[in-house]
Design a protein around this motif. Sequence first.
Motif, PDB file in Angstrom:
ATOM      1  N   LYS A  31       0.849  -1.199   0.000  1.00 34.35           N
ATOM      2  CA  LYS A  31       0.000   0.000   0.000  1.00 34.35           C
ATOM      3  C   LYS A  31       0.877   1.238   0.000  1.00 34.35           C
ATOM      4  O   LYS A  31       1.292   1.718   1.048  1.00 34.35           O
ATOM      5  CB  LYS A  31      -0.908   0.022   1.252  1.00 34.35           C
ATOM      6  N   TYR A  32       1.160   1.732  -1.179  1.00 32.28           N
ATOM      7  CA  TYR A  32       1.991   2.922  -1.273  1.00 32.28           C
ATOM      8  C   TYR A  32       1.140   4.061  -1.801  1.00 32.28           C
ATOM      9  O   TYR A  32       0.374   3.865  -2.753  1.00 32.28           O
ATOM     10  CB  TYR A  32       3.185   2.652  -2.204  1.00 32.28           C
ATOM     11  N   ASP A  33       1.267   5.235  -1.214  1.00 29.77           N
ATOM     12  CA  ASP A  33       0.455   6.391  -1.603  1.00 29.77           C
ATOM     13  C   ASP A  33       0.588   6.653  -3.108  1.00 29.77           C
ATOM     14  O   ASP A  33       1.677   6.973  -3.597  1.00 29.77           O
ATOM     15  CB  ASP A  33       0.933   7.609  -0.803  1.00 29.77           C
ATOM     16  N   PRO A  34      -0.535   6.519  -3.865  1.00 25.76           N
ATOM     17  CA  PRO A  34      -0.446   6.648  -5.333  1.00 25.76           C
ATOM     18  C   PRO A  34      -0.119   8.055  -5.810  1.00 25.76           C
ATOM     19  O   PRO A  34       0.221   8.254  -6.984  1.00 25.76           O
ATOM     20  CB  PRO A  34      -1.843   6.234  -5.815  1.00 25.76           C
ATOM     21  N   THR A  35      -0.221   9.054  -4.915  1.00 23.86           N
ATOM     22  CA  THR A  35       0.030  10.428  -5.352  1.00 23.86           C
ATOM     23  C   THR A  35       1.492  10.837  -5.163  1.00 23.86           C
ATOM     24  O   THR A  35       1.898  11.897  -5.622  1.00 23.86           O
ATOM     25  CB  THR A  35      -0.853  11.422  -4.555  1.00 23.86           C
ATOM     26  N   ILE A  36       2.274  10.001  -4.492  1.00 22.62           N
ATOM     27  CA  ILE A  36       3.666  10.387  -4.213  1.00 22.62           C
ATOM     28  C   ILE A  36       4.561  10.170  -5.427  1.00 22.62           C
ATOM     29  O   ILE A  36       4.599   9.084  -6.008  1.00 22.62           O
ATOM     30  CB  ILE A  36       4.241   9.607  -2.998  1.00 22.62           C
ATOM     31  N   GLU A  37       5.243  11.238  -5.801  1.00 23.30           N
ATOM     32  CA  GLU A  37       6.219  11.194  -6.881  1.00 23.30           C
ATOM     33  C   GLU A  37       7.571  11.454  -6.232  1.00 23.30           C
ATOM     34  O   GLU A  37       7.730  12.445  -5.526  1.00 23.30           O
ATOM     35  CB  GLU A  37       5.886  12.289  -7.893  1.00 23.30           C
ATOM     36  N   ASP A  57      10.196   7.901  -9.835  1.00 24.00           N
ATOM     37  CA  ASP A  57       8.928   7.163  -9.751  1.00 24.00           C
ATOM     38  C   ASP A  57       7.801   8.175  -9.951  1.00 24.00           C
ATOM     39  O   ASP A  57       7.423   8.882  -9.027  1.00 24.00           O
ATOM     40  CB  ASP A  57       8.837   6.476  -8.380  1.00 24.00           C
ATOM     41  N   THR A  58       7.285   8.244 -11.177  1.00 21.31           N
ATOM     42  CA  THR A  58       6.289   9.272 -11.483  1.00 21.31           C
ATOM     43  C   THR A  58       4.915   8.887 -10.926  1.00 21.31           C
ATOM     44  O   THR A  58       4.641   7.724 -10.651  1.00 21.31           O
ATOM     45  CB  THR A  58       6.169   9.512 -13.002  1.00 21.31           C
ATOM     46  N   ALA A  59       4.069   9.886 -10.764  1.00 19.68           N
ATOM     47  CA  ALA A  59       2.722   9.651 -10.239  1.00 19.68           C
ATOM     48  C   ALA A  59       1.793  10.729 -10.755  1.00 19.68           C
ATOM     49  O   ALA A  59       2.209  11.635 -11.477  1.00 19.68           O
ATOM     50  CB  ALA A  59       2.740   9.663  -8.709  1.00 19.68           C
TER      51      ALA A  59
HETATM   52 MG    MG Z   1       3.141   5.172  -7.392  1.00 17.01          MG
END
Ligand code: MG
Length: 170
Positions: A31-37, A57-59
């Motif tokens: 579970k990694y925050d999908p908004t974190i770049e 790691d783009t987001a």
């Molecule tokens: Mg991500």
Amino acid sequence: MPNYIVCVFGSGGVGKSCLTIQFVQDIFMPKYDPTIEDVYKKTIEIDEKRYSLEIVDTAGTEEFSAMKDMYIKDSHGFLLVYSITSLATFNDISGYYDRILSVQDIDTHGRPAIVLVGNKSDLGNERIITREDGQALANKWNCTFLETSAKDRANVTEVFYDLVRQINRK
Ligand code: MG
Ligand code: GDP
């Protein structure tokens, strides 16, 4: 020691962060925050030579932005990631590819170093995209193709190592 910047592109949820974190930290972060770049750094040794890798790691939901164009300009190589369980993510990959080619100056830099990555290979029973589909696209683009599992750490080092070797050949 050469410093290579590599950029991880692909639709939300394909496992870009999980692949990056599995490679850099040797753990599966389910579970990694999908908004974190974020940018990760790792020193690696390949073929008896040391490299410093910076992995972007783009987001974000916005497929194309000035920010992403800036990453494209600064990067030496690209991982284009889809999930083998999702047709939409496979179709989205072409958009990133076209963007890379239009933003990078091919005349000056030649063909960009790219690995096409079909992630979530552990989910064989939910597979939508066959290996042949992935390989056919990679053949069309004349790039490498590998299926990975960030969960099982399958082919995770291989995709990054292949990219470094491609950058070396440029
Ligand atoms: Mg991500
Ligand atoms: P991103 O938006 O591309 O950064 O995707 P994430 O890395 O955050 O992963 C999205 C979801 O897919 C998370 O729930 C992960 O646990 C899951 N996931 C990522 N990689 C794998 C994998 O190789 N196998 C499986 N089964 N799930 C994965």
